[in-house]
Design a protein around this motif. Sequence first.
Motif, PDB file in Angstrom:
ATOM      1  N   ALA A   1       3.759  10.288  -7.281  1.00 54.46           N
ATOM      2  CA  ALA A   1       4.770  10.585  -8.303  1.00 54.46           C
ATOM      3  C   ALA A   1       4.144  10.824  -9.661  1.00 54.46           C
ATOM      4  O   ALA A   1       4.662  11.598 -10.474  1.00 54.46           O
ATOM      5  N   ALA A   2       3.004  10.162  -9.914  1.00 52.36           N
ATOM      6  CA  ALA A   2       2.324  10.308 -11.217  1.00 52.36           C
ATOM      7  C   ALA A   2       1.384  11.501 -11.235  1.00 52.36           C
ATOM      8  O   ALA A   2       0.741  11.773 -12.261  1.00 52.36           O
ATOM      9  N   GLY A   3       1.292  12.201 -10.109  1.00 47.46           N
ATOM     10  CA  GLY A   3       0.412  13.367 -10.052  1.00 47.46           C
ATOM     11  C   GLY A   3      -1.054  13.010  -9.910  1.00 47.46           C
ATOM     12  O   GLY A   3      -1.925  13.848 -10.161  1.00 47.46           O
ATOM     13  N   LYS A   4      -1.373  11.784  -9.555  1.00 48.14           N
ATOM     14  CA  LYS A   4      -2.766  11.337  -9.413  1.00 48.14           C
ATOM     15  C   LYS A   4      -3.276  11.661  -8.002  1.00 48.14           C
ATOM     16  O   LYS A   4      -2.515  11.946  -7.084  1.00 48.14           O
ATOM     17  N   ASP A   5      -4.589  11.566  -7.862  1.00 43.23           N
ATOM     18  CA  ASP A   5      -5.217  11.772  -6.569  1.00 43.23           C
ATOM     19  C   ASP A   5      -4.816  10.615  -5.641  1.00 43.23           C
ATOM     20  O   ASP A   5      -5.045   9.446  -5.954  1.00 43.23           O
ATOM     21  N   ARG A   6      -4.222  10.948  -4.490  1.00 46.21           N
ATOM     22  CA  ARG A   6      -3.732   9.922  -3.579  1.00 46.21           C
ATOM     23  C   ARG A   6      -4.724   9.580  -2.478  1.00 46.21           C
ATOM     24  O   ARG A   6      -4.408   8.789  -1.590  1.00 46.21           O
ATOM     25  N   THR A   7      -5.910  10.138  -2.522  1.00 49.59           N
ATOM     26  CA  THR A   7      -6.866   9.972  -1.425  1.00 49.59           C
ATOM     27  C   THR A   7      -7.168   8.511  -1.147  1.00 49.59           C
ATOM     28  O   THR A   7      -7.074   8.028  -0.010  1.00 49.59           O
ATOM     29  N   GLU A   8      -7.512   7.768  -2.210  1.00 57.70           N
ATOM     30  CA  GLU A   8      -7.883   6.369  -2.037  1.00 57.70           C
ATOM     31  C   GLU A   8      -6.681   5.533  -1.601  1.00 57.70           C
ATOM     32  O   GLU A   8      -6.783   4.691  -0.686  1.00 57.70           O
TER      33      GLU A   8
ATOM     34  N   ARG B 129       0.830  -1.207   0.000  1.00 57.26           N
ATOM     35  CA  ARG B 129       0.000   0.000   0.000  1.00 57.26           C
ATOM     36  C   ARG B 129       0.864   1.256   0.000  1.00 57.26           C
ATOM     37  O   ARG B 129       0.521   2.267  -0.615  1.00 57.26           O
ATOM     38  N   GLY B 130       1.998   1.208   0.672  1.00 55.13           N
ATOM     39  CA  GLY B 130       2.899   2.354   0.690  1.00 55.13           C
ATOM     40  C   GLY B 130       3.476   2.640  -0.681  1.00 55.13           C
ATOM     41  O   GLY B 130       3.584   3.804  -1.093  1.00 55.13           O
ATOM     42  N   ILE B 131       3.846   1.587  -1.412  1.00 50.74           N
ATOM     43  CA  ILE B 131       4.384   1.751  -2.763  1.00 50.74           C
ATOM     44  C   ILE B 131       3.332   2.349  -3.688  1.00 50.74           C
ATOM     45  O   ILE B 131       3.609   3.270  -4.478  1.00 50.74           O
ATOM     46  N   ARG B 132       2.096   1.833  -3.591  1.00 52.72           N
ATOM     47  CA  ARG B 132       1.023   2.345  -4.443  1.00 52.72           C
ATOM     48  C   ARG B 132       0.725   3.813  -4.163  1.00 52.72           C
ATOM     49  O   ARG B 132       0.480   4.596  -5.086  1.00 52.72           O
ATOM     50  N   CYS B 133       0.801   4.181  -2.891  1.00 53.44           N
ATOM     51  CA  CYS B 133       0.554   5.578  -2.520  1.00 53.44           C
ATOM     52  C   CYS B 133       1.651   6.480  -3.082  1.00 53.44           C
ATOM     53  O   CYS B 133       1.385   7.561  -3.607  1.00 53.44           O
TER      54      CYS B 133
END
Length: 326
Positions: free
Chosen positions: A59-66, A50-54
Motif C-alpha cells: 500500500a505504501a508503494g515499497k518493495d515487498r520482496t522481503e 507477516r501478512g499485514i506487513r506485506c
Amino acid sequence: MRTKNELYQEALRTVALRRQTARALAQDAQAQAEAAIPALRHAEEEVRVRGIRCALAGAAGKDRTEAAAALADARQKLTALLAESGRPANALEPHFTCPKCQDTGSVNGRTCACVHKVMQQLRRQEIEALSSLSISSFDTMKLEYYPSVADPEIGESIRTYMAEVLADLRDYAADFSPATRESLLLLGNAGLGKTHAALAIAGEVLRQNYDVIYVSCPDFFGKLEALHFGSDPNGEEEALFQTASNADLLILDDLGTEFNSSFFLTNLYSLLNNRLGAKLPTIVTTNVTDGALLEKLYTEKISSRLAGFVQIKFFGNDIRVQKANE
C-alpha cells in the motif's frame, strides 16, 4: 407455491447458512488443531502479522520482496506443523460449497450460479410435493407399457406412435425457450403418462435455469377461490395468480377434475389469456378427449384458447394398472 422472489430469497438464506456452517466448522477445526499442536497458535499469529506487513508495504508503494519472503516462510512453517499432525495445509480454512462465491451468493456484484442452482432444487422439491409423481426423465418412461398393436385412429402401432410422441416432447424440453416454444395440450385417458411426460419436461427446463410452475387444476383454483371468498390480508390470491401467469413454463395438470364454477371459468380464461398475450408456453394435461365436451365444459372462449395449443394425444392402456399387476 412460492413466487420467484420468495424462491430467490430462500435460496439466498440457504447459501448464507452454508457459509455460516463452513465458518463454524473451520473454527471447530482450528480449536481442535490448536489443542493438539501447542506451537500452532504462534505460527498462525506469525502468518497474520507477516501478512499485514506485506500488505502495508504494498500500500505504501515499497518493495515487498522481503515482506513477501517472510510471509511465505511463515506459511511454510504453519503448513509443516499441520502436516506433522496429519492435517492438510487448508485444514484451518472454511470449506465452502461454492468456491466461486465462497457461499456469499454474489460474484463481482452479480448473483452467483450456485444461487440459481439452489432455486432450481427448491422449485423441484415444491413441484414434487404438489404432484403425485416425482420429477424424473423421459428415460423412465418405458415403451413396453404401450401395446404394440395398431390403433385405427392413428393408423399405426401405439408403441411406435408413442415412441415418436415422447421423442418430440424430449426435443421440446431439450431446447426450451419461453419465447419460441408452443403451448401443449396433452390429452388421453387416465394412466397413460401425460403427467409423467409433463414433469420430465419440467425437470429438463428447470435444469436450463428457467422457472417452472406446476399446479394441479383442482388444488390451484380451489385455493384461489378459498382466498377470494375468505380472508386474504396479505394478497396471496393475487401473488399466486401472477406467479402462475408469469412463469417461464406453466404446467396445468388434470384439467377436467376441478369443481367447475363461474369463478374457476373466469380465472382459467384470464390465466390462459394472460400467458398467450405474453407469449409464454403452457402445458395442460387432461383426460377430456372429446373436443365438443371440452367446449361444453369450459365455454367457447376457453376452448378457443386451448385450440391454439399443439394437441398431443396419448394412447394405450392404464400404465398404473399394469404396474400394479406386475
